[in-house]
Design an enzyme around this catalytic site. Structure first.
Site, mmCIF file in Angstrom:
data_model
loop_
_atom_site.group_PDB
_atom_site.id
_atom_site.type_symbol
_atom_site.label_atom_id
_atom_site.label_comp_id
_atom_site.label_asym_id
_atom_site.label_seq_id
_atom_site.Cartn_x
_atom_site.Cartn_y
_atom_site.Cartn_z
ATOM 1 N N CYS A 142 -73.693 5.916 73.445
ATOM 2 C CA CYS A 142 -74.967 6.222 74.100
ATOM 3 C C CYS A 142 -76.151 5.916 73.171
ATOM 4 C CB CYS A 142 -74.966 7.658 74.597
ATOM 5 S SG CYS A 142 -76.245 7.970 75.850
ATOM 6 N N LYS A 163 -84.026 8.439 85.428
ATOM 7 C CA LYS A 163 -82.888 8.624 84.544
ATOM 8 C C LYS A 163 -81.636 7.976 85.110
ATOM 9 C CE LYS A 163 -80.343 12.251 82.070
ATOM 10 N NZ LYS A 163 -80.195 13.708 81.847
ATOM 11 N N HIS A 235 -70.591 7.491 78.672
ATOM 12 C CA HIS A 235 -69.853 8.623 78.110
ATOM 13 C C HIS A 235 -68.469 8.747 78.735
ATOM 14 C CE1 HIS A 235 -73.091 10.460 75.729
ATOM 15 N NE2 HIS A 235 -73.904 10.128 76.708
ATOM 16 N N GLU A 237 -66.041 9.777 77.282
ATOM 17 C CA GLU A 237 -65.425 10.969 76.694
ATOM 18 C C GLU A 237 -65.752 12.249 77.458
ATOM 19 O OE1 GLU A 237 -69.534 11.095 74.894
ATOM 20 O OE2 GLU A 237 -68.124 9.569 75.578
#
Length: 302
Positions: A142, A163, A235, A237
């Site tokens: 990121c 966003k 992301h 993860e």
């Protein structure tokens, strides 16, 4: 892990064309094996959650991995107890004399700042320069990916009008890259960021390989210098509920935030989202540890 096959086996050419990892008998017999030493620079505010996210993925391979957690000296965390940091984290001066097989640099909630406005930017630059000689492969996530693209390759980020928040579909752009071995033609991954990097700048850069991207979220996975630097803008993860926690937290604070896209069942934030990216998260980390760390790192550092 690789398939070991006899030298001269006709199937070898077919397997190599399909990007299957194979190893001949001579190399297999002469491989040295030892634990991998992985350094994690954890820049996320809720460090304990990030630790669990990453260790879950790093711990799901046949390789033995030793973990060292790193914190910044020039920025003090407000969301993690000093006792936890003192007990489990070290600082760069304490480890800069060492060599590491791999390193992970996480994201950080500073993306709307100019890079040079970040209070630990100079410290981070020193670390990124150090990785060139002291780390076999560094995985940037990121904001960490944007920082690496800016520092190493001069590719700057830009602020998005809205966003980038949700779970988006991605396609593989380069099937020859070992990092994506076993990936589906299309797969999903979470994103949560206010900034992006220009796709045209990445494609035009001679040292950057764009490996995977999304029509909605933009560039996702990039590699440079034969995998010495790997950048991931999203992301993989994250757990299933991570975006939901972020959404409900910001709503409770009265912040302007739209519902994460393609995430809640029937766009109902009261329903529990499911994890549709878990297998690719494990695959990516396993591929990174195997092909870019274990297969490349020296058995004994000079």
């Amino acid at each position: 892990m690789p398939i070991t096959i006899p030298q001269g086996l006709p199937a070898r050419e077919i397997l190599e064309e399909e990007n299957i990892f194979i190893m001949d008998e001579n190399r297999a017999q002469n491989q040295d094996i030892r634990p991998l030493n992985i350094l994690i620079l954890n820049l996320m505010p809720q460090k304990e959650k990030t630790e669990a996210h990453l260790l879950r993925l790093l711990g799901n391979t046949p390789l033995q991995v030793n973990i060292t957690f790193l914190k910044t000296e020039t920025h003090q965390s407000k969301n993690t107890s000093p006792l936890h940091l003192e007990q489990f984290y070290t600082t760069f001066p304490e480890i800069k004399h060492r060599k590491f097989d791999g390193m992970i640099i996480t994201g950080a909630p500073v993306e709307l700042l100019d890079f040079r406005q970040v209070d630990y930017w100079d410290e981070l630059v020193e670390m990124m320069e150090w990785t060139k000689t002291n780390v076999t492969s560094t995985l940037h996530i990121c904001w960490g990916a944007q920082a690496a693209l800016y520092h190493h390759f001069g590719v700057d980020k830009y602020e998005l009008p809205d966003k980038c928040f949700g779970v988006f579909n991605h396609t593989v752009k380069d099937w020859s890259e070992k990092l994506l071995r076993g990936f589906d033609d299309q797969y999903v991954a979470p994103h949560s960021r206010h900034t992006n990097v220009p796709m045209k700048d990445l494609i035009a850069h001679p040292d950057i390989k764009l490996l995977s991207a999304s029509e909605e979220a933009g560039a996702f996975i990039m590699s440079a210098n034969s995998g010495k630097q790997i950048m991931i803008t999203g992301h993989l993860e994250y757990e299933a509920a991570t975006l939901a926690e972020e959404y409900h937290r910001d709503r409770a604070k009265g912040l302007a935030i739209h519902m994460p896209r393609h995430y809640f069942p029937k766009d109902n934030p009261e329903k529990q989202p499911s994890n549709k990216w878990r297998s690719h998260a494990h695959l990516l980390f396993s591929n990174w540890l195997n092909y870019y760390v274990y297969q490349e790192t020296p058995f004994k550092w000079d």
